[in-house]
Enzyme design. Structure first.
Site, PDB file in Angstrom:
ATOM      1  N   GLU B 294       0.674  -1.410  -0.015  1.00  0.00           N
ATOM      2  CA  GLU B 294       0.228  -0.106   0.180  1.00  0.00           C
ATOM      3  C   GLU B 294       0.773   1.045   0.048  1.00  0.00           C
ATOM      4  O   GLU B 294       0.339   2.104  -0.341  1.00  0.00           O
ATOM      5  CB  GLU B 294      -0.881  -0.157   1.283  1.00  0.00           C
ATOM      6  CG  GLU B 294      -2.269   0.746   1.002  1.00  0.00           C
ATOM      7  CD  GLU B 294      -3.166   0.334   2.099  1.00  0.00           C
ATOM      8  OE1 GLU B 294      -2.859   0.443   3.409  1.00  0.00           O
ATOM      9  OE2 GLU B 294      -4.360   0.081   1.724  1.00  0.00           O
ATOM     10  N   HIS B 323       7.205 -27.173   0.603  1.00  0.00           N
ATOM     11  CA  HIS B 323       6.421 -28.116   0.053  1.00  0.00           C
ATOM     12  C   HIS B 323       5.266 -27.499  -0.614  1.00  0.00           C
ATOM     13  O   HIS B 323       4.504 -28.088  -1.035  1.00  0.00           O
ATOM     14  CB  HIS B 323       5.831 -29.169   1.113  1.00  0.00           C
ATOM     15  CG  HIS B 323       7.018 -29.839   1.592  1.00  0.00           C
ATOM     16  ND1 HIS B 323       7.588 -31.006   1.472  1.00  0.00           N
ATOM     17  CD2 HIS B 323       7.803 -29.443   2.888  1.00  0.00           C
ATOM     18  CE1 HIS B 323       8.301 -31.232   2.352  1.00  0.00           C
ATOM     19  NE2 HIS B 323       8.455 -30.550   3.197  1.00  0.00           N
ATOM     20  N   LYS B 437     -14.154   2.308  -3.102  1.00  0.00           N
ATOM     21  CA  LYS B 437     -15.048   2.739  -1.943  1.00  0.00           C
ATOM     22  C   LYS B 437     -16.236   3.629  -2.512  1.00  0.00           C
ATOM     23  O   LYS B 437     -17.390   3.080  -2.243  1.00  0.00           O
ATOM     24  CB  LYS B 437     -14.472   3.545  -0.978  1.00  0.00           C
ATOM     25  CG  LYS B 437     -13.236   3.127  -0.152  1.00  0.00           C
ATOM     26  CD  LYS B 437     -12.716   4.052   0.815  1.00  0.00           C
ATOM     27  CE  LYS B 437     -11.631   3.589   1.530  1.00  0.00           C
ATOM     28  NZ  LYS B 437     -10.864   4.679   2.540  1.00  0.00           N
TER      29      LYS B 437
END
Lengths: 464, 464
Positions: B294, B323, B437
Site C-alpha cells: 500500500e 512443500h 469505496k
C-alpha cells in the site's frame, strides 16, 4: 447445491479494459493451441499419467473409508493430520470451506458429535509442543500422511507422537490412535503399517501430492468430520465431464489456463492473484498456490531447454485485502491478474440494523446485510480494477457445498495440466526441491548425504 | 531478550550468487542515494509528517491504557477487535508472535486469567454470525478501531454489535462493552464517544493505518492480553536510534530498503517474498504485506508523473512452503527476493525420540529436535536458493520477545519510508482505493454517491 460454477472473464478482455488486456482475436487464435493441449492431456490421461482424473470413480475406497469412520471415528473427539504440502493443504481447504467457522472451538453438540480437526503442517516447536500439551491423547486419532514416508517434517512429528502414544497406552494399544495415508505398496509407512498392524489408506501411485485432495489424503479426514465425500466427488465428476470438450469457449479449465498463460507470456502479467470473497474459500486460494507454483515453476521445458518459467500465485482475501493489497493492484505495475472466488448465495446472513439516522456515514448501511455489503465490495473492486485496465475474472459458485467445491478443485487441477501443456513443461514433477532436502539431510547427519559446505558469511554484509 | 536483531544479506550479493544478484560496487554506489533519502526522511520527520517515529515516546498514553486495563480488563474474558487493514493486522501480529499458540482455545488458567482475543477483520456472515452465536456477550469487550469512523466493514460490524449489546443490557449499560480507538478529535466514532460516553483512545492524527501498530490501535488489545507494551516500545526505540545513521552499511532499515529497491528496479525482481521460519512470525509477514504494497504501489511519483510502481510482497511460511512455493523460487523466473524471518533461540523445543534403528529414513532424526530440524531446513533453503543464483536475505531475531518484535516492526516501517524516497513516491497515501469505496457506497445507496454503471457482461465471455 449442484448447479454448475461459472467463469466470467469479461474483465480479462481488451474491449472491457480500455485496450489493455486480451484482444478477442488473440483468444480466438489460442483455441487451436488449446485443442492440441486438450488432446495431449486426453492422451496422457489414457496413458495413466494423470491419475487424479480417475479419483472421481473410487467407490471401493469410499466404502472402506466410510466403514472405518463408522467403526473407529466415534472413539475420538479430535483428529490430527500430520502432513505437509499436498498432504495438508487439501484437507485444510475442505475443512475451511465445508465446516462451520470456529469448528475446533465448538463443543460436542455444536460439532454434532463429530471430532475436532487439526492439520499440523509445520514443525515449529512453539506450536507443536503447545498442541501436544493440551489434547487428550485418549480421545485423539493421528492421521499420518506421506506418500513416501520419508518427509522429514512429518516423520519427525510421527516419531514424537508415536513415542507419547506408546508411553501412554503400551506397545500395542497405541496403534488404534494411528492411521496412515500412504503409497499402497512402497515406502516406510506402508512397511510399518504391515509390520505393526496399523490401518493404512492408499494414495494411488500416480497421484502426486498436490493432486491428491480427492484421494484418501483429503477424503479420510473429511469423512471423519462428516463432510459428504460422495457429493464432493460428484461435483468433481461433473467438472471432468464438462471439461471433456476441446472447444475452448465451453471448457472452464481450458479458459482459465489459456487466459492466465496469455496474461503471463504475452502481456507480462506473471503474478496470478486468487482473491476469495468469502472466508470459506481462503484456504482454497492457498491450496491453489501450491498447485500453480509447484506445477508450473520449472527450469526446463519438456525438451530439456532452460526456460526458468512459472507464474507466481498469490492468495488474497476480500474484503480484507482491499485494505492491504488493492492499492497496489489498482495503481502498481500491470503485472497481475486477479481471479475472484465468489459465492452467489451465502448460507447465513446478518442484517445490519438501522441506527443513527442523523449520521449519514452510518445510516446508509441500515437495512442492508453483511452479505450484501460483501458482494457490493466484490463487484465494486472488480469494476474499479477493470476501469484502470487491470485484468480480472470471477469464478462464481452458486453456493458453497461439497458438490460446488468438488467442481472448483477439479477445475483448477485440470487447468493446471492444461497450463503445463501450454507452457511446454512437465506439471507433475518438482526437481527443484531436491537440493534443499539433501542439504537438510546432510545438516541432520543422515547417512549417505554430504553437503557442499555453506560459504562463510562475509561480515561486511551483515548488519548486526 | 533485548539484543539487537541482525540482517544478513550475503545471499543478495553477486559474489555469492555466481554473478547474479547485486554487485558490491552497485551497493556502494547506492550509499550516497541512501544518504539523501535518509536526510529527506529526517526532514519529514522533523516536519511532523512521519509521526509513527514518535510513537516510541508516549508514556502518557501507555499509562492511560494500563489504567484502563487495570480497571476494565478483568471484567471480560473475551476481547474482540472490530477493524480491518491497518486496524487489524498489527494486533494480529502481536497476538501471533507474543501469545502462546492456540491462545483462544486455552482455559482461563492456561491464559493466566487474561482474555481471549479475536480480531475480526472481515464481514463474511458465515464467520461473523457464527462468532456472535457462540460468545457470552456479558463477558465480552468490543474494541472498534477506525480512524475516520467511516470504514464500511467496521461500521457494519459495529452497528450489529451495538444493537445486540443494547438489546441485551439496555440503552446505557451496553456502553461498558465498547471501547473505541479513533482520531483524537474528528470523525464519527469520536463524536459517538463524546455523545454517548464511550471510552475512546486516540490514534495520533498523522499516524496512518498501516503505521499504527505501536499506537493504541495495537497497544490497547496487546495490553489487555498481558503483552509487555513498554518492552515493545523499548525495542522500537532501540531501532529508531540504530537507524539514526546515514551510513548505509550500519542502518538495517536502509539496507533492507536499498537492497529491495535495487532488486526491483535494476534486477527485474519485483516480487518480494517474506518467509517466516516460525509460525509465530507468519502474521508479521502479512502485516508487512500491507505496509509494503500500500505504501509503494503507486501510479504517480512525487512530481505527478505516471510511473505505475510498486513491488509485490508475498507472505510465506517455512518449513511449510518448502512443500508448496520453493520449487518456483528455485527454478522459476529470477523475479524474486526472499527475506527469511528467523529466530536464533526458540523458547521451547521438542526432542525427536530415537526409534526404528533399522529404518535409515527415520533413524537419523532421533536425538535431534524440532527446532534443530526447522533451523536446518531454513539454512538449507537459503543455501540452495543462493546456489541457484536466487537472491535472499535473513532477518534474525535473537529470540522472540516484545523487545525484538518491536525492533522488527520499527525496522520495516522505517524501511518503508526510505523505500518511498528511493522510488520517489509518497509512501503515506493510498489514492487507488478511493474508486472502489465510491462504487461500493453507490451500490449500497449512500447519499451523494453515484456509480458509473457497470458495463453489462458479454455472455460470450462467461463459461457457465
Amino acid at each position: 447445491m449442484t448447479e454448475p460454477i461459472l467463469l466470467d472473464y469479461n474483465n480479462m478482455m481488451a474491449p472491457r479494459l480500455g485496450g489493455r488486456g486480451i484482444e478477442p482475436a488473440r483468444l480466438d487464435a489460442a483455441a487451436s493451441r488449446f485443442r492440441a493441449a486438450h488432446e495431449e492431456v486426453r492422451r496422457r490421461r489414457e496413458n495413466g499419467e494423470l491419475a487424479f482424473f480417475e479419483l472421481v470413480d473410487q467407490e471401493a475406497t469410499i466404502r472402506e473409508i466410510l466403514a472405518y469412520v463408522d467403526v473407529v471415528g466415534q472413539d475420538f473427539d479430535t483428529v490430527v493430520v500430520l502432513g505437509i504440502g499436498g498432504s495438508a493443504l487439501g484437507t485444510t481447504t475442505l475443512q475451511n470451506a465445508l465446516l462451520p467457522a470456529f469448528w475446533n472451538e465448538l463443543d460436542d453438540a455444536g460439532r454434532k458429535g463429530f471430532p475436532r480437526l487439526y492439520v499440523l503442517d509445520n514443525i515449529d516447536p512453539t506450536t507443536f509442543g503447545a498442541f501436544l500439551e493440551r489434547i487428550d491423547l485418549r480421545r485423539t486419532l493421528f492421521n499420518v500422511v506421506s506418500k513416501s514416508g520419508t518427509t522429514a517434517e512429518t516423520m519427525a512429528q510421527f516419531l514424537i507422537v508415536r513415542d507419547r502414544l506408546a508411553r501412554a497406552f503400551g506397545d500395542d494399544a497405541f496403534k488404534r490412535h494411528l492411521v496412515f495415508t500412504t503409497d499402497p505398496e512402497a515406502g516406510i509407512l506402508r512397511r510399518l503399517a504391515r509390520e505393526e498392524g496399523i490401518t493404512a489408506f492408499p494414495i494411488p501411485p500416480r497421484v502426486g501430492g498436490r493432486f491428491s485432495v480427492l484421494s484418501p489424503v483429503g477424503l479420510l479426514p473429511a469423512a471423519l468430520v462428516g463432510i459428504d465425500i460422495r457429493a464432493l466427488l460428484d461435483g468433481a465428476r461433473a467438472m471432468v465431464e464438462r471439461c471433456d470438450t476441446p472447444e475452448l469457449g465451453a471448457n472452464p479449465a481450458g479458459l482459465f489456463a489459456t487466459l492466465q498463460h496469455i496474461a503471463d507470456t504475452a502481456l507480462a502479467a506473471p503474478i496470478h492473484v486468487m482473491m476469495a470473497y468469502t472466508d470459506r474459500l481462503y484456504a482454497a486460494a492457498d491450496w491453489f498456490r501450491q498447485l500453480w507454483a509447484e506445477s508450473l515453476g520449472k527450469r526446463r521445458d519438456r525438451t530439456g531447454a532452460e526456460v526458468f518459467r512459472g507464474p507466481t500465485p498469490v492468495k488474497a482475501l476480500g474484503a480484507t485485502d482491499q485494505h492491504s493489497q488493492v492499492q497496489l493492484y489498482m495503481e502498481g505495475p500491470f503485472d497481475k491478474t486477479v481471479t475472484f472466488l465468489a459465492v452467489r448465495e451465502f448460507p447465513t446472513d446478518l442484517p445490519i440494523p438501522h441506527a443513527y439516522p442523523g449520521v449519514e456515514a452510518l445510516a446508509y448501511l441500515g437495512g442492508h446485510s453483511l452479505a450484501e455489503l460483501l458482494q457490493a465490495e466484490r463487484a465494486a473492486t472488480a469494476q474499479a480494477l477493470a476501469s484502470q485496465g487491470r485484468m480480472n475474472m470471477t469464478i462464481e459458485l452458486p453456493g458453497l457445498s461439497a458438490h460446488t467445491l468438488g467442481q472448483l478443485l477439479m477445475m483448477l487441477q485440470i487447468a493446471t495440466v492444461y497450463a503445463g501443456e501450454l507452457y511446454g513443461i512437465d506439471p507433475l514433477d518438482q526437481p527443484g526441491v531436491e537440493l534443499g532436502k539433501q542439504l537438510t539431510y546432510a545438516r541432520m547427519g543422515r547417512g549417505g548425504y554430504t553437503a557442499p559446505p555453506a560459504p562463510r558469511p562475509d561480515p561486511r554484509w551483515i548488519a548486526g
